[in-house]
Write a protein that holds these residues in place. Structure first.
Motif, PDB file in Angstrom:
ATOM      1  N   ALA A   1       0.846  -1.189   0.000  1.00 29.34           N
ATOM      2  CA  ALA A   1       0.000   0.000   0.000  1.00 29.34           C
ATOM      3  C   ALA A   1       0.880   1.236   0.000  1.00 29.34           C
ATOM      4  N   LEU A   2       0.252   2.397  -0.191  1.00 29.82           N
ATOM      5  CA  LEU A   2       1.011   3.639  -0.229  1.00 29.82           C
ATOM      6  C   LEU A   2       1.747   3.853   1.089  1.00 29.82           C
ATOM      7  N   PHE A   3       1.025   3.684   2.188  1.00 28.39           N
ATOM      8  CA  PHE A   3       1.639   3.766   3.507  1.00 28.39           C
ATOM      9  C   PHE A   3       1.291   2.491   4.250  1.00 28.39           C
ATOM     10  N   SER A   4       2.218   2.021   5.067  1.00 26.25           N
ATOM     11  CA  SER A   4       1.838   0.873   5.886  1.00 26.25           C
ATOM     12  C   SER A   4       2.728   0.841   7.113  1.00 26.25           C
ATOM     13  N   PHE A   5       2.192   0.295   8.182  1.00 22.01           N
ATOM     14  CA  PHE A   5       2.982   0.073   9.395  1.00 22.01           C
ATOM     15  C   PHE A   5       2.289  -1.047  10.151  1.00 22.01           C
ATOM     16  N   GLN A   6       2.970  -1.602  11.141  1.00 24.91           N
ATOM     17  CA  GLN A   6       2.349  -2.662  11.931  1.00 24.91           C
ATOM     18  C   GLN A   6       1.139  -2.086  12.663  1.00 24.91           C
ATOM     19  N   GLY A   7      -0.023  -2.652  12.429  1.00 26.39           N
ATOM     20  CA  GLY A   7      -1.212  -2.163  13.115  1.00 26.39           C
ATOM     21  C   GLY A   7      -2.138  -1.366  12.224  1.00 26.39           C
ATOM     22  N   ASP A   8      -1.812  -1.253  10.940  1.00 28.55           N
ATOM     23  CA  ASP A   8      -2.689  -0.411  10.113  1.00 28.55           C
ATOM     24  C   ASP A   8      -4.044  -1.077   9.828  1.00 28.55           C
ATOM     25  N   VAL A   9      -4.152  -2.388  10.019  1.00 23.71           N
ATOM     26  CA  VAL A   9      -5.474  -3.034   9.893  1.00 23.71           C
ATOM     27  C   VAL A   9      -6.434  -2.405  10.895  1.00 23.71           C
ATOM     28  N   ILE A  10      -5.937  -2.284  12.122  1.00 23.77           N
ATOM     29  CA  ILE A  10      -6.770  -1.741  13.195  1.00 23.77           C
ATOM     30  C   ILE A  10      -7.126  -0.290  12.879  1.00 23.77           C
ATOM     31  N   VAL A  11      -6.136   0.452  12.409  1.00 22.44           N
ATOM     32  CA  VAL A  11      -6.388   1.865  12.111  1.00 22.44           C
ATOM     33  C   VAL A  11      -7.464   1.997  11.035  1.00 22.44           C
ATOM     34  N   VAL A  12      -7.348   1.176   9.983  1.00 22.56           N
ATOM     35  CA  VAL A  12      -8.342   1.248   8.909  1.00 22.56           C
ATOM     36  C   VAL A  12      -9.728   0.908   9.446  1.00 22.56           C
ATOM     37  N   LEU A  13      -9.809  -0.125  10.284  1.00 23.03           N
ATOM     38  CA  LEU A  13     -11.117  -0.510  10.828  1.00 23.03           C
ATOM     39  C   LEU A  13     -11.712   0.631  11.651  1.00 23.03           C
ATOM     40  N   TYR A  14     -10.861   1.294  12.443  1.00 20.47           N
ATOM     41  CA  TYR A  14     -11.387   2.387  13.256  1.00 20.47           C
ATOM     42  C   TYR A  14     -11.725   3.608  12.410  1.00 20.47           C
ATOM     43  N   LEU A  15     -10.910   3.850  11.378  1.00 24.41           N
ATOM     44  CA  LEU A  15     -11.233   4.977  10.486  1.00 24.41           C
ATOM     45  C   LEU A  15     -12.586   4.741   9.820  1.00 24.41           C
ATOM     46  N   LEU A  16     -12.897   3.474   9.543  1.00 27.97           N
ATOM     47  CA  LEU A  16     -14.191   3.171   8.933  1.00 27.97           C
ATOM     48  C   LEU A  16     -15.332   3.236   9.950  1.00 27.97           C
ATOM     49  N   THR A  17     -14.999   3.224  11.237  1.00 29.60           N
ATOM     50  CA  THR A  17     -16.038   3.375  12.256  1.00 29.60           C
ATOM     51  C   THR A  17     -16.413   4.843  12.429  1.00 29.60           C
ATOM     52  N   ILE A  18     -15.448   5.741  12.165  1.00 29.90           N
ATOM     53  CA  ILE A  18     -15.694   7.166  12.413  1.00 29.90           C
ATOM     54  C   ILE A  18     -16.922   7.698  11.678  1.00 29.90           C
ATOM     55  N   PRO A  19     -17.134   7.373  10.376  1.00 31.13           N
ATOM     56  CA  PRO A  19     -18.343   7.888   9.725  1.00 31.13           C
ATOM     57  C   PRO A  19     -19.627   7.541  10.481  1.00 31.13           C
ATOM     58  N   THR A  20     -19.739   6.304  10.995  1.00 28.91           N
ATOM     59  CA  THR A  20     -20.946   5.944  11.733  1.00 28.91           C
ATOM     60  C   THR A  20     -21.101   6.827  12.963  1.00 28.91           C
ATOM     61  N   LEU A  21     -19.964   7.080  13.644  1.00 33.59           N
ATOM     62  CA  LEU A  21     -20.038   7.947  14.826  1.00 33.59           C
ATOM     63  C   LEU A  21     -20.481   9.354  14.437  1.00 33.59           C
ATOM     64  N   THR A  22     -19.998   9.829  13.284  1.00 36.73           N
ATOM     65  CA  THR A  22     -20.418  11.172  12.873  1.00 36.73           C
ATOM     66  C   THR A  22     -21.897  11.181  12.488  1.00 36.73           C
ATOM     67  N   PHE A  23     -22.394  10.083  11.895  1.00 34.15           N
ATOM     68  CA  PHE A  23     -23.835  10.025  11.627  1.00 34.15           C
ATOM     69  C   PHE A  23     -24.589  10.178  12.942  1.00 34.15           C
ATOM     70  N   PHE A  24     -24.057   9.486  13.963  1.00 39.08           N
ATOM     71  CA  PHE A  24     -24.724   9.559  15.273  1.00 39.08           C
ATOM     72  C   PHE A  24     -24.697  10.984  15.814  1.00 39.08           C
ATOM     73  N   LEU A  25     -23.492  11.572  15.868  1.00 37.55           N
ATOM     74  CA  LEU A  25     -23.371  12.901  16.475  1.00 37.55           C
ATOM     75  C   LEU A  25     -24.140  13.939  15.671  1.00 37.55           C
ATOM     76  N   GLY A  26     -23.975  13.884  14.342  1.00 41.36           N
ATOM     77  CA  GLY A  26     -24.671  14.844  13.493  1.00 41.36           C
ATOM     78  C   GLY A  26     -26.169  14.746  13.657  1.00 41.36           C
ATOM     79  N   GLY A  27     -26.677  13.507  13.682  1.00 44.29           N
ATOM     80  CA  GLY A  27     -28.111  13.300  13.836  1.00 44.29           C
ATOM     81  C   GLY A  27     -28.589  13.751  15.200  1.00 44.29           C
ATOM     82  N   TRP A  28     -27.807  13.400  16.214  1.00 40.75           N
ATOM     83  CA  TRP A  28     -28.213  13.716  17.580  1.00 40.75           C
ATOM     84  C   TRP A  28     -28.258  15.225  17.786  1.00 40.75           C
ATOM     85  N   TYR A  29     -27.241  15.925  17.276  1.00 40.21           N
ATOM     86  CA  TYR A  29     -27.186  17.360  17.534  1.00 40.21           C
ATOM     87  C   TYR A  29     -28.019  18.175  16.547  1.00 40.21           C
ATOM     88  N   SER A  30     -28.685  17.523  15.556  1.00 38.72           N
ATOM     89  CA  SER A  30     -29.632  18.325  14.776  1.00 38.72           C
ATOM     90  C   SER A  30     -30.929  18.508  15.537  1.00 38.72           C
TER      91      SER A  30
END
Ligand code: SF4
Lengths: 312, 172
Positions: free
Chosen positions: A94-123
């Motif tokens: 990949a363009l960038f990689s380090f030990q543990g980037d699987v976890i980082v990618v999984l968490y980065l993919l969780t962030i949108p769901t959290l923003t859906f939650f926060l955005g929805g909640w605070y509207s």
């Protein structure tokens, strides 16, 4: 510096991933239309939707917390695009990689769901608050099977880096077949993450208008739509890299074409399930994920551990 | 700038998202609107999507005369839509009040309450007519001059008749 800007803005950064996301949305909608025996939208439809939304007025609800309301769409988009940088696309590296980037990618993919939650909640609209609560409830149901199913192949490959995983499975292609169950689990979880039809409970338009996005309009809605498209592409790339890591050693060009085909396959499977299934209720969805999907994910993990033990 | 304007106008024509609102129809017009959205007629060919919330919608598709009960809600939904927005009156009732015209409990057509961009007569208006109306509305967007002229030549909204609730309170 110049190459970093190129990576971030053009390839595989913002421009490429946006075009790819729009193309994926088009393929998804067209395939869905074909499966329903209708003509479907023209090829420029996602682009027209995007331009129209950007040019539209953005209404700010009086009751909303404006900082969070404005910030969340941007955070979601950024997280989704960043995740792609760690996923191998044209070769085993990949363009960038380090030990543990699987976890980082999984968490980065969780962030949108959290923003859906926060955005929805605070509207602060009833519908968006219900939608927000549902999307976070749903997160707890599919997230653990997703993590288990992605981390099991990583365990087998004895590394926490996506690039090293693809190298490993490139050397031992038969081990990749062993993760067959994991692919379907990850696909199911991805449906939940993208809030696509059997799991579109958080934005069920027949019950709660548009869920978290009820109050969003104009530019901010365009950001959220882009996020979902890009999340679809990134999720599909993740699945392709982890479960279908074949043919990546054949050189960048072949590898890239194969990568596009793999992503296309995953997107096609997503739109197939979108057409075939109907929406579940939130309790049925959680039952399904915890009673059937999570145990299979555990079984996959155990099987991978045992295989690793056998091989020494 | 002219190029940008043209791109934006192109996008607006190609992607009209609609919100369907029954302001007091006998339901036949609603069934026809739904029929127009089914795979047989496939309005997604023109980029039309049915949306649940006024915040996402560009075109408000109204059916039926405006009852006094629903008047405030209609105005409120109209106010909630982001600019630019268009209103499509589907059915004879929505155009003029139709068979309900003059009843004690209804206003006249939709245009007695909010500005209407295109009228589709018919009792009920058939899906073909609705699609034709949508296409004409989009053609109107393409030529803003004619749209503005039509807007100006339109009669001023009819004032509320004495009976019934008067105050239109618009809140978000
Ligand atoms: S125009 Fe005819 S079908 Fe439509 S709402 Fe009026 S009475 Fe019903």
């Amino acid at each position: 510096m110049a190459s970093a800007l190129f990576y971030i803005l053009i390839f595989p950064g913002f421009l490429f991933v946006s075009v790819f996301g729009l193309a994926a949305e088009y393929i998804d909608r067209k395939l869905c239309a074909k499966l329903q025996n209708r003509v479907g939208p023209p090829w420029f439809q996602p682009l027209a939707d995007l331009v129209k939304l950007v040019a539209k007025e953005t209404v700010m609800p009086v009751d909303a917390d404006l900082t969070i309301f404005r910030l969340m769409p941007v955070v979601a988009l950024t997280a989704a695009i960043t995740a792609l940088l760690y996923i191998p696309m044209w070769g085993p590296q990949a363009l960038f990689s380090f030990q543990g980037d699987v976890i980082v990618v999984l968490y980065l993919l969780t962030i949108p769901t959290l923003t859906f939650f926060l955005g929805g909640w605070y509207s602060r609209s009833v519908f968006s608050m219900i939608g927000a609560a549902r999307s976070i409830t749903q997160l707890f149901a599919y997230e653990i099977p997703l993590f288990l199913s992605i981390l099991a192949p990583a365990l087998l490959a004895n590394t926490w880096s996506l690039s090293e995983m693809t190298v490993f499975y490139g050397q031992h292609p038969r081990y990749g077949l062993f993760n067959f169950a994991g692919f379907w689990i990850a696909l199911t979880a991805l449906l939940g993450k993208l809030e696509k039809v059997p799991f579109d409970i958080p934005e069920a338009e027949t019950e709660i208008v548009a869920g978290s996005f009820t109050e969003y309009s104009g530019r901010l809605l365009a950001f959220f739509r882009m996020t979902i498209n890009i999340e679809m592409v990134v999720g599909a790339s993740l699945l392709a890299a982890v479960f279908l890591p074949y043919g990546l050693h054949l050189g960048p060009l072949v590898g890239f074409v194969l990568y596009l085909l793999k992503v296309l396959l995953v997107v096609a499977l997503l739109s197939l399930s979108r057409t075939v299934f109907a929406r579940l209720r939130i309790d049925q969805m959680i039952d399904f994920c915890w009673k059937y999907v999570a145990p299979v994910a555990f079984a996959q993990l155990l099987a991978d551990l045992m295989l690793k033990g056998l091989l020494g | 700038m002219a190029l940008l304007d043209r791109i934006v106008r192109w996008a607006r024509i190609k992607s009209p998202w609609i919100l369907h609102f029954n302001s007091g129809a006998c339901n036949a017009c609603d069934i026809e609107v739904i029929a127009a959205l089914t795979p047989r007629f496939d309005l997604e060919r023109f980029g039309v999507l049915l949306k649940g919330t006024p915040r996402h919608a560009d075109v408000l598709v109204c059916t039926g005369p405006v009852t006094r009960q629903i008047k405030d809600r209609l105005v409120r939904i109209y106010e909630q839509m982001p600019e630019p927005k268009f209103v499509l009156a589907v059915g004879t009732c929505a155009c003029s009040g139709g068979v309900f015209r003059g009843c004690y409990n209804v206003m006249d057509g939709i245009d007695s309450i909010i500005p209407v961009s295109a009228y589709i007569p018919g009792c009920p208006a058939s899906p073909q007519a609705i699609i034709d109306g949508v296409v004409k509305l989009l053609a109107g967007i393409d030529h803003p001059e004619t749209q503005a002229a039509a807007e100006e030549s339109k009669p001023a909204p009819v004032e509320d008749r004495p009976a019934g609730k008067e105050a239109v309170e618009v809140t978000r």
